[in-house]
Design an enzyme around this catalytic site. Structure first.
Site, PDB file in Angstrom:
ATOM      1  CD  GLU B  57      -2.604   0.013   2.869  1.00 27.05           C
ATOM      2  OE1 GLU B  57      -2.699   1.176   3.282  1.00 27.05           O
ATOM      3  OE2 GLU B  57      -2.868  -0.971   3.574  1.00 27.05           O
ATOM      4  CG  ASP B  68      -2.910   8.418   8.475  1.00 24.93           C
ATOM      5  OD1 ASP B  68      -2.887   7.181   8.628  1.00 24.93           O
ATOM      6  OD2 ASP B  68      -3.029   8.973   7.369  1.00 24.93           O
TER       7      ASP B  68
END
Lengths: 436, 273
Positions: B57, B68
Site C-alpha cells: 500500500e 492517521d
C-alpha cells in the site's frame, strides 16, 4: 451557474446541488446517522422545541436586538444600516444558538462528553458553557497559533471546566483543530458528541447547524419589518465556515428583493494569496466531510488560509454557501484586513459598539455596498425618507476577545508592554490611515 | 453491479488467493510515498515486496489525514514540507512494481484523486502498474465516479468496514469492494497497539457473513503474533505504523528485516483456516 426554481429555504441536505454529502471515514458514519436520526426526531417533538425556546429566552437572551446605527451609516446618506446584535447573546456571539441545540441533542443521545474545534475561541467558549450548564465533560481543540492569538478565550474555557488542547499539527489553526477533533471522535464516539461549530462538515451538520441558527434571520426579518416597515434591500454577513451568514440569510432566502452578501476574509488581498476567501478562489473539492469550495493547491493539498480574524481563518466554506453562490442567490466578496479594521474602528467610534473582527468584515461589506449604491446614483443626500435603502448586518459577535489584536494593529499598546521587535512590526504593518 | 465485478480482473484478489494456496495469511504493508525521500521510499517498498509482503500500500501524503495517528502524520507532513508532488506517486508505483511481484495499491484521501480528476488518476495509476486504491474517507454512497473509473481501468477498490458499521452498511461495503474489504479493527486512528482489538474478529466475521470473499484487518498491527492471531479468522493482515517507524529509525534495510519477521507470523499451521 446552477438554475434553481422554487424555494431556497429549508434545504434538507445531504446535498446542496453538487455540494455537501458525507465524505467521511466509515468509522464515523454510524455516529452521523445517529445524530441525523436524533435531530429528525427532535425537530418534530414539541417538548424539544419548548426546551430550546426556554433556553433561548432565559439563558441565551433571545431575541437579540436589532439596532439602527445612523452615525455609522452617516458617510453614505440615503442608506440606513441595522445591526442584528448577536454580540449581545450570552457568551458574546451567535455560536451559542447552535451549541445549545446540539447539546440538547447530545443529551437525548445519552452522550456525556462534548468535543469541539474552535478558531477565535467563540465556539469553544460556547461549547464549554453548554457543557457546564448540562453537566458534561468537554474538550476543545484549538490550533496552537489561535491559542496565542486568543489567550483570554483559552482561560475562559478553562474557567468553565473545559480541557483545551493546543493543536500542533499542520498550520496549527482551525482546520487542524477539526482534524484532531475528528481523530478524538473516531475513538470516543460511544460517549462523545462532536459539537461541530459551523455549517461545514458531513451531513447532517450543515443543515442541522443552519436550523439552530435560522432564529437569527427569522428574528431579524420580523424586527426590520416592525422598525422600518419593510424588508431590507440587502443583508450582509461574514463567512468563514458560514454559520452566522446562513442563519441570517435563511430568513430572507425566499424574499427575492433582498440581496444577500457573504463577506469572506480577503486577508492581505486576493492577489497576495494570503487570504481565506474560498469561494472567491473558486476551486471545489472535498474537505472535512463535504464537497465545497476550498483553498487547495494543484495537487489537492489544502492551502493554509490567512486572516486577521481567527474565526474566519478556515480554508473551506459550508456547502450550502457554495450552492447559494452557484445559483446566484447570494453574492460572496472578499474584504481585506485593512477594510475590515477600518470598519471595526468606525463602529467603535461612531456607535460605542466594539465588534468582533469577524463581524467587522460584514460591516465593511455594508459600507462598500452603500458606497456602490451612492456611486450608481441610487442613493444620495436628497433621497426622500421613504426611498432610503436598508442594509441589515449580522453583528455576529462582540470584540472583547479582539482588543489585544486590534490594539496591536492600531499601535495603541504602550511600548513598554510589547517586545521591541513585535511592536515595530505591528506599527510598520499598519496601513496608512488606519490610525485615527 | 456484481456482474461487472465478476468480469473485471482483480490482481489483489489473485495475490491474496495465492497466499492462501501457499498456506499463508496475506501480508499487506503500508508505506508513505516519498518518505523519507522518493528514492528511499522506492527502496523501502521493494524491501517490503521482496521480504514477504503480498500487497504493498503506497500512501499519498495529504495535508489533512484525519484517520492517521502521530507516526504516520509526522512522516507524511515531513514529505509535504519537503515539497512532494503528486506525480511522483506514479513514478514510485512504476519503479516498485518493476522490481517486485507484490501487488501495488495506493492509499489516498479522496480530495487528491478528486483534484486530478477520478478518471485521469485511475488511468495514470493503471498505466504505472498499480492495482487499485484504498479509500479511507470515501464511502460507497459518494463513490459513483470511482465505480466507473475502476471498472474502466480494471482497478481494485478497497472500502473500509468498521466495528460501528451497521449490517446494512457492511453489505453495501462488501458489494462495493473488489480485491478485499479492509476491516478496521478498532474505533480509532492508525498506530501500533500492544494487542489486537477484540472487535477485529467480529468485524471480519460480519464482512464474511455479508459475502466478502476476502477481508484483511488493519489498525494496530505490529507484530508476528498479531498476524498469527488474525490469520485464524481473516484473509489478510495490514501493517502500517510499525513499518513507518522502522523506516524512520533504520531505513529501507530495517523495513526488509521487519517484513521478514512479520512474514513468519503469516505462515499458517495446518489447523489454520
Amino acid at each position: 451557474m446552477i438554475e434553481h426554481t422554487g424555494s431556497f429555504q429549508h434545504q434538507p441536505g445531504p446535498y446542496f446541488g453538487p455540494y455537501g454529502g458525507r465524505w467521511m471515514p466509515e468509522s464515523l458514519i454510524a455516529a452521523l446517522e445517529e445524530v441525523d436520526r436524533t435531530f429528525a426526531e427532535a425537530r418534530e417533538d414539541p417538548e424539544f422545541a419548548a426546551q430550546l425556546q426556554d433556553l433561548f429566552t432565559n439563558y441565551v437572551n433571545r431575541p437579540s436586538l436589532l439596532t439602527e446605527v445612523p452615525r455609522f451609516a452617516a458617510a453614505t446618506p440615503g442608506v440606513r444600516i441595522f445591526l442584528k446584535r448577536e454580540d449581545l447573546n450570552h457568551t458574546g456571539s451567535h455560536k451559542i444558538n447552535n451549541v445549545i441545540g446540539q447539546a440538547l441533542l447530545a443529551q437525548r443521545m445519552g452522550k456525556t462528553r462534548l468535543i469541539a474545534e474552535t478558531g477565535a475561541g467563540q465556539h469553544g467558549v460556547a461549547t464549554a458553557t453548554a457543557a457546564a450548564l448540562f453537566g458534561m465533560e468537554c474538550t476543545v481543540y484549538m490550533g496552537e497559533v489561535d491559542t496565542q492569538r486568543q489567550a483570554l478565550n483559552v482561560a475562559r474555557m478553562q474557567m468553565l471546566g473545559a480541557e483545551v488542547v493546543a493543536v500542533k499539527t499542520g498550520a496549527r489553526t482551525l482546520k487542524d483543530a477539526i482534524n484532531d477533533a475528528l481523530r478524538d471522535w473516531v475513538a470516543s464516539v460511544d460517549t462523545t458528541h462532536y459539537l461541530l461549530g459551523t455549517v461545514t462538515g458531513p451531513a447532517p451538520f450543515p443543515a442541522m447547524v443552519r436550523y439552530f441558527h435560522s432564529v437569527i434571520g427569522d428574528e431579524a426579518r420580523e424586527q426590520v419589518l416592525a422598525q422600518a416597515g419593510r424588508l431590507p434591500d440587502a443583508v450582509c454577513a461574514c463567512v468563514g465556515g458560514g454559520s452566522n451568514a446562513i442563519g441570517i440569510f435563511h430568513g430572507f432566502l425566499d424574499d427575492p428583493g433582498v440581496e444577500l452578501y457573504g463577506l469572506e476574509a480577503g486577508g492581505e488581498g486576493m492577489e497576495s494569496g494570503r487570504h481565506a476567501a474560498s469561494i472567491n478562489l473558486g476551486r471545489t473539492g472535498v474537505l472535512h466531510g463535504a464537497r465545497t469550495y476550498l483553498m487547495q493547491d494543484e495537487d489537492g493539498q489544502t492551502v493554509d488560509s490567512h486572516s486577521i480574524s481567527a474565526g474566519l481563518d478556515y480554508p473551506a466554506v459550508g456547502p450550502e454557501h457554495a450552492w447559494l453562490h452557484d445559483t446566484g442567490r447570494a453574492t460572496y466578496e472578499p474584504v481585506t484586513d485593512t477594510e475590515c479594521m477600518d470598519a471595526f474602528q468606525r463602529l467603535c467610534r461612531t456607535e460605542g459598539i466594539v465588534p468582533a473582527i469577524e463581524s467587522s468584515h460584514a460591516l465593511a461589506g455594508a459600507l462598500r455596498l452603500a458606497r456602490r449604491w451612492a456611486d450608481e446614483g441610487l442613493v444620495g443626500p436628497d433621497t426622500p425618507e421613504g426611498e432610503q435603502r436598508i442594509i441589515v448586518v449580522s453583528l455576529s459577535g462582540r470584540g472583547d476577545k479582539d482588543v489585544a489584536t486590534a490594539a496591536k494593529y492600531f499601535g495603541m499598546l504602550p511600548d513598554t508592554e510589547t517586545p521591541a521587535g513585535g511592536d515595530a512590526e505591528a506599527v510598520a504593518a499598519r496601513p496608512e490611515g488606519a490610525q485615527s | 453491479m456484481s456482474e461487472t465485478v465478476n468480469t473485471v480482473r482483480s490482481r489483489t484478489s489473485e495475490a491474496i488467493e495465492a497466499a492462501r494456496a501457499a498456506g499463508r495469511t496475506a501480508l499487506i504493508g503500508y508505506l508513505p510515498a516519498g518518505y523519507p525521500t522518493v528514492e528511499d521510499s522506492i527502496e523501502a517498498a521493494v524491501a517490503l515486496g521482496t521480504n514477504g509482503a503480498d500487497v504493498i500500500e503506497i500512501g499519498i501524503p495529504y495535508s489533512d489525514p484525519v484517520m492517521d495517528g502521530p507516526v504516520i502524520q509526522a512522516a507524511t507532513s515531513q514529505v509535504l514540507a519537503d515539497g512532494f508532488r503528486i506525480d511522483s506517486v506514479f513514478d514510485i508505483v512504476k519503479a516498485v512494481s518493476e522490481r517486485t511481484d507484490a501487488v501495488m495499491l495506493v492509499m489516498t484521501y479522496w480530495n487528491i484523486v478528486d483534484r486530478m480528476g477520478v478518471d485521469t488518476f485511475a488511468r495514470r495509476l493503471a498505466e504505472a502498474g498499480g492495482a487499485g486504491i484504498i479509500t479511507p474517507d470515501l464511502v460507497p454512497e459518494e463513490a459513483g465516479e470511482w465505480f466507473e473509473a475502476s471498472d474502466r481501468y480494471e482497478l481494485d477498490r478497497v472500502f473500509l468496514t468498521a466495528p460501528s458499521s451497521t449490517d446494512e452498511r457492511v453489505k453495501l461495503i462488501v458489494e462495493s469492494s473488489r480485491g478485499f474489504v479492509y476491516g478496521v479493527s478498532v474505533m480509532g486512528v492508525t498506530g501500533a497497539r500492544s494487542q489486537v482489538s477484540t472487535a477485529a474478529e467480529q468485524v471480519v466475521a460480519r464482512a464474511h457473513a455479508a459475502g466478502a470473499p476476502r477481508v484483511a484487518v488493519g489498525l494496530g498491527i505490529s507484530k508476528p503474533e498479531h498476524i498469527r492471531e488474525i490469520g485464524r479468522y481473516a484473509d489478510g493482515a495490514i501493517v502500517g505504523t510499525a513499518l513507518v517507524s522502522a523506516l524512520r529509525d533504520g531505513g529501507p534495510a530495517a523495513v526488509g528485516a521487519l517484513t521478514a519477521e512479520l512474514a513468519t507470523g503469516a505462515v499458517r499451521d495446518r489447523a489454520g483456516a
